[in-house]
Motif scaffolding. Structure first.
Motif, PDB file in Angstrom:
ATOM      1  N   ILE A  22     -23.618 -32.523 -11.382  1.00 58.62           N
ATOM      2  CA  ILE A  22     -23.633 -31.891 -12.698  1.00 58.62           C
ATOM      3  C   ILE A  22     -22.429 -30.989 -12.917  1.00 58.62           C
ATOM      4  CG2 ILE A  22     -25.063 -29.965 -11.924  1.00 58.62           C
ATOM      5  CD1 ILE A  22     -26.426 -30.054 -14.646  1.00 58.62           C
ATOM      6  N   SER A  23     -21.897 -30.402 -11.854  1.00 62.56           N
ATOM      7  CA  SER A  23     -20.734 -29.532 -12.009  1.00 62.56           C
ATOM      8  C   SER A  23     -19.478 -30.303 -12.367  1.00 62.56           C
ATOM      9  CB  SER A  23     -20.511 -28.730 -10.726  1.00 62.56           C
ATOM     10  OG  SER A  23     -20.299 -29.615  -9.630  1.00 62.56           O
ATOM     11  N   GLN A  24     -19.453 -31.635 -12.137  1.00 65.91           N
ATOM     12  CA  GLN A  24     -18.286 -32.447 -12.472  1.00 65.91           C
ATOM     13  C   GLN A  24     -18.332 -32.987 -13.898  1.00 65.91           C
ATOM     14  OE1 GLN A  24     -17.767 -35.590  -9.619  1.00 65.91           O
ATOM     15  NE2 GLN A  24     -17.336 -34.200  -7.918  1.00 65.91           N
ATOM     16  N   LEU A  25     -19.455 -32.772 -14.603  1.00 74.13           N
ATOM     17  CA  LEU A  25     -19.597 -33.343 -15.945  1.00 74.13           C
ATOM     18  C   LEU A  25     -18.542 -32.836 -16.933  1.00 74.13           C
ATOM     19  CD1 LEU A  25     -23.437 -33.590 -16.568  1.00 74.13           C
ATOM     20  CD2 LEU A  25     -21.784 -35.448 -16.426  1.00 74.13           C
ATOM     21  N   PRO A  26     -18.218 -31.529 -16.983  1.00 77.12           N
ATOM     22  CA  PRO A  26     -17.217 -31.093 -17.966  1.00 77.12           C
ATOM     23  C   PRO A  26     -15.877 -31.804 -17.824  1.00 77.12           C
ATOM     24  CG  PRO A  26     -18.427 -29.214 -17.106  1.00 77.12           C
ATOM     25  CD  PRO A  26     -18.823 -30.387 -16.265  1.00 77.12           C
ATOM     26  N   ALA A  27     -15.338 -31.827 -16.579  1.00 78.89           N
ATOM     27  CA  ALA A  27     -14.041 -32.479 -16.385  1.00 78.89           C
ATOM     28  C   ALA A  27     -14.127 -33.984 -16.625  1.00 78.89           C
ATOM     29  CB  ALA A  27     -13.526 -32.197 -14.972  1.00 78.89           C
TER      30      ALA A  27
END
Length: 978
Positions: free
Chosen positions: A229-234
């Protein structure tokens, strides 16, 4: 090198053996700590590749490789670069090459790729594709062989003609075929979830049409659930850059569905008291969602077509309005170009959802059909928008606050609905508020929109100090503009005063500015605005002083609307002191001062005094300590219009206008000339309203132990009126058949207006006899009204225990009322006389009996079986039923006006009316069996052609047809019975 390209030239440079070259390099490093360029120039491709296998030399590859490429023979340099690239791919795949030399080696080889032939580039590409899966699996953010992929493909894409054997056994005729083969191989590879971001970044460097990349984008979207989930923005930003016009909309739809699924899973786990996974933690999820929204906003600023595509998705219904979609739209509204269309689109979607919810609440069939027609549960826009406001208080959402304010303002600016009182009917379920409010889910969408905007604005005002000044500016500007939705903003002000008085008092200059605006607003707006600001004057005395000063100025203004506003203000201030401690802070002195201002208002116009009388009744009911003062004010005003007792002169000696009546009705009217030179008759005193105010005060004081002296005085005065009119006739009142009732002349128009005033006065006196039959006798009468009170004050038992429907005085007054109405009906209509215009007369309101009087009459019939409603009594019953109908229409109109103004909390007056309506309905149902048992012409079967309210014969108009016999005579008589 793998031997994949059969036509690759052989490399025959054999100056130094590989093992010997590696040993020489190691010896040089041990002795001198560096490698000489002369030693590197003696090496061939095999030796350089062998050096890369030696871990001791890895740190010096940054100098060995550039020197080797520079010293290489141009004829064999391409083979050297290919050999080094293949060795580098192997080392990166094994993970044995440190990050710093690996990065430098990739940069060095990348600079040399432009000089390679198609076959050499294809060989490097094949090596990368062969090890793609292991490369993706091992990628951890450092350098990897995937960086060579876009550089090779960009070079190969420019090749117009070639003959290269590919790894799948086919051959490529041009560079486009090689690119297509590579993309197909990438698509067929199994991707680990953690490598999708790096792969997307590598694909973004490809200089190929974006249409060829859409299958890869689609595969990544299908794997969103597997991505950390932490990679979703990039990853979101990279996907938006990779997608074409259609692909970007697919990215937005996939993200919206993905966040909705995660939010639903989080809510489901919380509802079941289960442990929420770390990746679905609400706070963490909110931060990630905010970062994704910011990345999309950045992409929209770079490509405005993306914003237009998002609005098209929303309007076409392809994007469901959920928490993520709403935050995305609010972020889009921060861009100036998209602010207005985005807010309009959100309001339109919310209106549609509210309309569906309202229809479902009113119709179970519509609810079941909507559940079958939609795959997802119905949206709850109120919870969605309020949830977004509360989420804005968390970190990372501050940038959405201005958009929330704009959205709330747009909802408040929604035009008022053409409301129906049916919306105020109680609900059949348990969702109705327990405090007397209205179940909001049953209200029309046009009513719920401003209510939702009001709740949003109050929440934003409480949570965010940075927008409070902006909210106050919007509030002042909307109220001053007097738009159609001004009542919505006044209701917002009232909610702010109730819920956030402390925060609102921080903006005291704006509040004083609002008070100054009061003088420029119509009374319908000024009165509720003053009512909303009154609670603040208790905490800030300067506000009370400013308000009193403004109202004193307005009391003597030339415009009638301002004077009416001043009267409203003084009455509201008087009502606001109901709960004040009379012994503290000079509360009693302030009340007396307000009553002094109100006393001066008795010299104002009739319309203003009509409002004043209603306000004094409310003060009488709510503040018992002020009852004597209010009664004295009403008594002094009523005494002005009392004439001498008509019992002193025989009726036969009274003739026309010179006859004496208990009231000087002509003093309530005045014949004058308008500014245009026309004769007009104006009303000076709303005497029926004054009598009704006295009746309501007397009815409210019935429960007290003993009437005060002022109330006994009032009772004596009204008793004198009733006794006087009971002795009057049309002749004594100046309404004989010889008297002309028309608007042809000033004299006849004055007589017509006097007759109209008399009709309303008689109705008010009948209400007195019904509601207050024992008021005077119970508390005693003054000396001047004692004899009159004895005539018109039968005990309470007269209404129930006798065989008569009403006290004798009420029957006599009603007979006189019927005669006056018949005389008015016979009066000639307005005509022109010798070219002159008809004289204008005042329009008297449709009064009729109040609900309390109707309830008393119907209760007397229902409680006494001996009561017979025949003859004149039956006419009075129809009069009561007509009054019930008129009051029901009034209540419906008031309810519709309340809905348009956004007032869901019913006032005490509304609740009292609804309780009376319920009681009257029960009485009417109880009287149905007695009506059905009636015989004679009064029975339902004997009055089939009569209107039940008017008692008149009504003949149905025959339907039109081609036949003369069927059609009847043109313009034939008879009222329609429909």
């Amino acid at each position: 090198a793998g031997g994949r390209c059969p036509h690759r030239p052989s490399f025959a440079m054999e100056n130094v053996e590989p093992n010997a070259f590696v040993a020489a390099i190691q010896e040089a490093l041990c002795e001198r700590g560096r490698v000489e360029d002369d030693l590197v120039k003696q090496a061939d491709a095999t030796s350089i590749a062998a050096v890369m296998e030696c871990e001791e030399v890895h740190d010096h590859l940054v100098t060995v490789l550039p020197a080797a490429f520079e010293a290489a023979d141009p004829a064999h340099k391409a083979s050297l670069v290919e050999a080094v690239a293949l060795a580098l791919v192997r080392k990166l795949d094994d993970g044995t090459l440190a990050e710093a030399p690996a990065k430098k080696c990739l940069e060095t080889i990348g600079l040399e790729l432009g000089a390679l032939s198609t076959s050499h580039l294809a060989a490097i590409l094949e090596a990368v594709l062969e090890r793609l899966q292991s490369t993706l699996r091992a990628a951890n953010g450092g350098p990897h062989a995937l960086e060579l992929l876009p550089k090779c493909l960009n070079l190969l894409a420019t090749v117009e003609r070639c003959d290269v054997a590919l790894g799948d056994g086919s051959s490529a005729a041009d560079g486009a075929a090689i690119v297509a083969y590579a993309l197909k191989a990438i698509l067929a590879t199994a991707w680990p979830a953690g490598c999708m971001l790096g792969l997307a970044m590598s694909l973004r460097e490809l200089e190929v049409p974006k249409g060829q990349l859409q299958p890869l984008v689609g595969k990544m979207l299908r794997r969103l659930a597997d991505v950390e989930i932490s990679q979703l923005p990039a990853l979101t930003y990279q996907l938006l850059l990779l997608g074409d016009a259609d692909g970007k909309t697919k990215v937005l739809r996939a993200l919206n569905a993905h966040f909705d699924e995660m939010l639903a899973a989080c809510q489901s786990a919380a509802a079941k008291d289960e442990l929420v996974p770390t990746r679905l933690d609400p706070d963490h999820l909110g931060h990630v969602q905010g970062a994704v929204v910011l990345h999309i906003q950045l992409a929209v600023k770079q490509d405005q077509a993306l914003g237009l595509g998002l609005l098209r998705l929303l309007k076409s219904g392809q994007l469901r309005l959920g928490p993520f979609a709403l935050s995305l739209l609010l972020s889009l509204a921060r861009i100036k170009r998209f602010e207005e269309p985005t807010v309009s689109a959100i309001v339109s979607l919310v209106r549609s959802d509210l309309q569906l919810a309202s229809h479902c609440a009113l119709s179970p069939w519509v609810a079941s059909f909507a559940a079958l027609a939609t795959a997802c549960p119905p949206a709850k826009p109120d919870a969605l928008l309020l949830g977004a406001v509360r989420a804005s208080a968390a970190g990372g959402w501050d940038h959405l606050v201005p958009s929330l304010v704009a959205l709330a303002a747009a909802l408040l600016d929604s035009p008022p609905p053409a409301a129906s009182a049916a919306a105020l009917l109680p609900s059949s379920d348990d969702s109705a508020p327990a405090d007397g409010g209205v179940p909001t889910h049953r209200l029309p969408a046009a009513t719920r929109l401003p209510l939702l905007g009001q709740q949003m604005m109050v929440e934003v005002f409480a949570l965010h100090a940075m927008v409070r000044a902006e909210v106050m500016d919007a509030l002042c500007s909307r109220i001053l503009s007097r738009g159609d939705a001004v009542h919505h903003w006044v209701a917002l002000l009232q909610e702010l005063v109730v819920q956030q008085p402390t925060l609102l008092l921080d903006h005291a200059p704006k509040l004083k500015q609002l008070l100054e605006y009061v003088l420029h607003l119509p009374p319908a707006v000024a009165s509720p605005m003053l009512r909303s600001l009154l609670p603040l004057q208790r905490q800030r005395p300067e506000l009370k002083d400013a308000l009193v000063l403004l109202l004193r100025k307005a009391m003597f203004h030339r415009e009638e609307e301002l004077r009416l506003t001043a009267v409203h203000g003084f009455l509201l201030l008087l009502h606001g002191t109901a709960d004040a401690d009379r012994a503290a802070d000079g509360a009693l002195q302030f009340q007396l001062e307000l009553l002094g201002f109100i006393r001066r208002s008795f010299s104002q116009q009739a319309s203003i005094r009509s409002v004043l009388y209603g306000g004094l009744v409310a003060a009488f009911e709510q503040q018992p300590p002020l009852r004597d003062l209010v009664a004295e004010l009403l008594a002094s005003q009523l005494r002005t219009y009392l004439a001498s007792d008509p019992a002193d002169a025989p009726p036969d000696e009274l003739d026309g206008a010179e006859a004496e009546a208990p009231l000087d009705l002509r003093a309530c009217l005045h014949a004058t000339t308008s500014a245009a030179g026309d004769d007009v008759v104006v009303m000076l005193e709303p005497l029926p309203d004054l009598i009704r105010a006295v009746t309501r005060c007397a009815h409210a004081s019935d429960g007290t132990a003993a009437p005060s002296g002022a109330m006994r005085t009032l009772g004596g005065m009204v008793g004198q009126m009733v006794a006087g009119f009971c002795r009057c006739s049309l002749r004594s009142l100046g309404l004989s058949d010889k008297v002309e009732l028309s608007q042809a002349s000033a004299h006849s128009a004055m007589t017509l207006a006097t007759a109209g005033m008399l009709e309303r006065v008689l109705e008010a006196l009948i209400e007195w006899t019904v509601l207050c039959p024992a008021h005077v006798s119970a508390g005693g009468a003054t000396q001047e009204g004692e004899e009159a009170a004895a005539v018109t004050s039968p005990g309470p038992s007269q209404l129930t225990a006798s065989s008569k429907l009403l006290p004798e005085s009420a029957r006599v007054l009603y007979k006189l009322l019927v005669d006056v109405q018949a005389r008015l009906k016979e009066g000639r209509p307005a005509t022109k006389a010798k070219g002159r215009k008809a004289v204008s007369i005042p329009k008297f309101g449709a009064y009729g009996l109040s609900l309390a009087a109707c309830e008393a009459v119907l209760g007397s019939i229902a409680s006494d079986q001996a009561v017979q409603s025949s003859g004149r009594a039956s006419h009075f019953v129809r009069h009561v039923l007509r009054a019930c109908e008129a009051q029901a229409r009034r209540i419906a109109a008031d309810a519709a006006a309340a809905i348009r103004a956004g007032q869901l909390q019913l006032s005490e007056a509304h609740l009292r009316d609804l309780r009376s309506v319920a009681s009257i309905g029960k009485l009417l149902l109880a009287l149905v069996p007695r009506a059905e048992a009636q015989t004679g012409k009064e029975a339902p079967s004997g009055r089939l052609g009569n209107n039940p309210l008017t008692g008149e014969k009504e003949v149905a108009t025959p339907k039109a047809s081609g036949s003369k016999a069927a059609g009847g005579k043109s313009g034939g008589g008879g009222k329609s019975g429909g």
